[in-house]
Design a protein around this motif. Structure first.
Motif, PDB file in Angstrom:
ATOM      1  N   SER A  57     -39.130  74.145 -67.182  1.00 22.49           N
ATOM      2  CA  SER A  57     -40.328  74.702 -66.533  1.00 22.49           C
ATOM      3  C   SER A  57     -41.110  75.606 -67.479  1.00 22.49           C
ATOM      4  CB  SER A  57     -39.949  75.481 -65.270  1.00 22.49           C
ATOM      5  OG  SER A  57     -39.129  76.602 -65.589  1.00 22.49           O
ATOM      6  N   PRO A  88     -34.571  68.466 -65.142  1.00 18.08           N
ATOM      7  CA  PRO A  88     -35.147  69.522 -64.310  1.00 18.08           C
ATOM      8  C   PRO A  88     -34.370  70.826 -64.441  1.00 18.08           C
ATOM      9  CG  PRO A  88     -33.856  68.025 -62.959  1.00 18.08           C
ATOM     10  CD  PRO A  88     -33.927  67.409 -64.325  1.00 18.08           C
ATOM     11  N   ASP A  89     -35.024  71.917 -64.097  1.00 17.25           N
ATOM     12  CA  ASP A  89     -34.344  73.217 -64.108  1.00 17.25           C
ATOM     13  C   ASP A  89     -33.141  73.218 -63.172  1.00 17.25           C
ATOM     14  OD1 ASP A  89     -36.494  73.930 -65.680  1.00 17.25           O
ATOM     15  OD2 ASP A  89     -37.085  75.661 -64.485  1.00 17.25           O
ATOM     16  N   THR A  95     -38.918  70.874 -60.185  1.00 17.33           N
ATOM     17  CA  THR A  95     -39.413  71.742 -61.250  1.00 17.33           C
ATOM     18  C   THR A  95     -40.908  72.001 -61.088  1.00 17.33           C
ATOM     19  OG1 THR A  95     -37.668  71.006 -62.765  1.00 17.33           O
ATOM     20  CG2 THR A  95     -39.644  71.962 -63.762  1.00 17.33           C
TER      21      THR A  95
END
Length: 327
Positions: A57, A88-89, A95
């Motif tokens: 992000s 993704p985070d 995200t």
């Protein structure tokens, strides 16, 4: 206005690369490889690696801010955020919602697209459809990856190929005459074939192993499919757009392997000098590679108003796609 059709135009591009650069020589100190071996097989000379505590992000937000600045848009004007990522985070939420919060946007549509290296093309196509439908006016489409987090650093066949980074575009709904001379996205075509899962995949997941897993790839088989699939979808997309290969000013490809770029250009009868190449500096940044290459060519002045661009990518799944875009 009568006679006009909805088009989606790119009004700004942006990118971000982590500060740390890892050369092939540095990599060879910890991995059984050499600079010559990596360059010969991939064309890669270096890659950027995200710092500890630097998330997907964070990369996405930096690229988005640069794209917004180029488009002369404020974050509050954005109606839609799509983040294409395989890293993704968090498992959830998306995200894209983290990016939304970090940009200070109180409310907009925000979600992720998971199509690995083809993710940006998939996200671009989805955003194009939503904008042309008239429900949105301005969109942020971002490809962002911290692929270094899912690499097996003892597997020299994969860990030398990937890097981290992010690229973004601001899209805006516009109007055109409905022909190939219009500005904006003229055509896009997407494909997938899940029979080839075992050729390029991550050996983990929430519902299967409860772990993140690591990238696994059978390089020779992926190469063969990539050249065939990419040449085919590029030809298909140009036909739908009403254009020919000789109309293309620049190919903006997924930066997986220099030999794939050369072979694909040859199949279309295009000069390699018409292909925007960043794989030597960025390595394979998965969903980030196409927007990273696009931003590079926009900012160095290669891409001019009116140029016909052909974007293409193929990734795990397999997924693949292309888009014809008039700058």
């Amino acid at each position: 206005m009568t006679g006009l059709v909805a088009r989606t135009i790119v009004t700004g591009t942006g990118s971000y690369l982590p500060e740390r650069v890892v050369s092939n020589a540095e990599l060879s100190e910890t991995v059984d490889t050499t600079d010559e071996w990596i360059v010969e097989r991939s064309g890669i000379r270096q890659r950027h690696i995200a710092a500890e505590g630097e998330f997907t992000s964070d990369l996405a937000v930096a690229a988005a801010r640069a794209a917004l600045k180029a488009a002369w848009r404020e974050p509050s004007e954005i109606d839609l955020i799509i983040v294409a990522t395989a890293t993704p985070d968090q498992t959830f939420p998306a995200t894209a919602t983290t990016v939304q919060e970090k940009l200070g946007i109180n409310d907009c549509v925000a979600f992720d697209v998971a199509a690995v290296c083809s993710g940006f093309l998939y996200a671009l196509t989805v955003a194009d459809a939503m904008l042309r439908a008239g429900t949105m006016r301005h969109a942020l489409v971002i490809g962002a990856e911290t692929f270094s987090r899912i690499l097996d650093w003892e597997d020299r066949t994969t860990c030398v190929l990937f890097g981290d980074g992010a690229g973004a575009v601001v899209l805006e709904r516009s109007e055109g005459n409905g022909d190939a001379d219009d500005r904006g996205i003229l055509a896009a075509r997407l494909h997938a074939d899940g029979r080839h899962n075992s050729l390029l995949y991550v050996d983990g997941g929430p519902s299967s192993t409860g772990t993140v897993g690591k990238v696994r790839m059978k390089g020779k088989e992926v190469f063969r499919h990539a050249v065939t699939n990419l040449a085919s979808v590029m030809t298909e997309t140009l036909e739908v757009a009403g254009c020919k290969a000789e109309d293309v000013a620049w190919v903006i490809p997924h930066q997986a392997n220099l030999r794939i770029l050369e072979s694909t250009a040859k199949k279309l009868g295009l000069d390699i000098d018409q292909v925007v190449i960043t794989v030597d500096r960025h390595a394979n940044t998965s969903a980030a590679s196409v927007p990273l290459a696009l931003d590079t060519a926009v900012r160095d002045g290669r891409i001019k108003t009116g140029d016909l661009l052909l974007l293409e990518a193929m990734g795990g799944g397999f997924t693949w796609g292309a888009a014809a875009l008039r700058w």
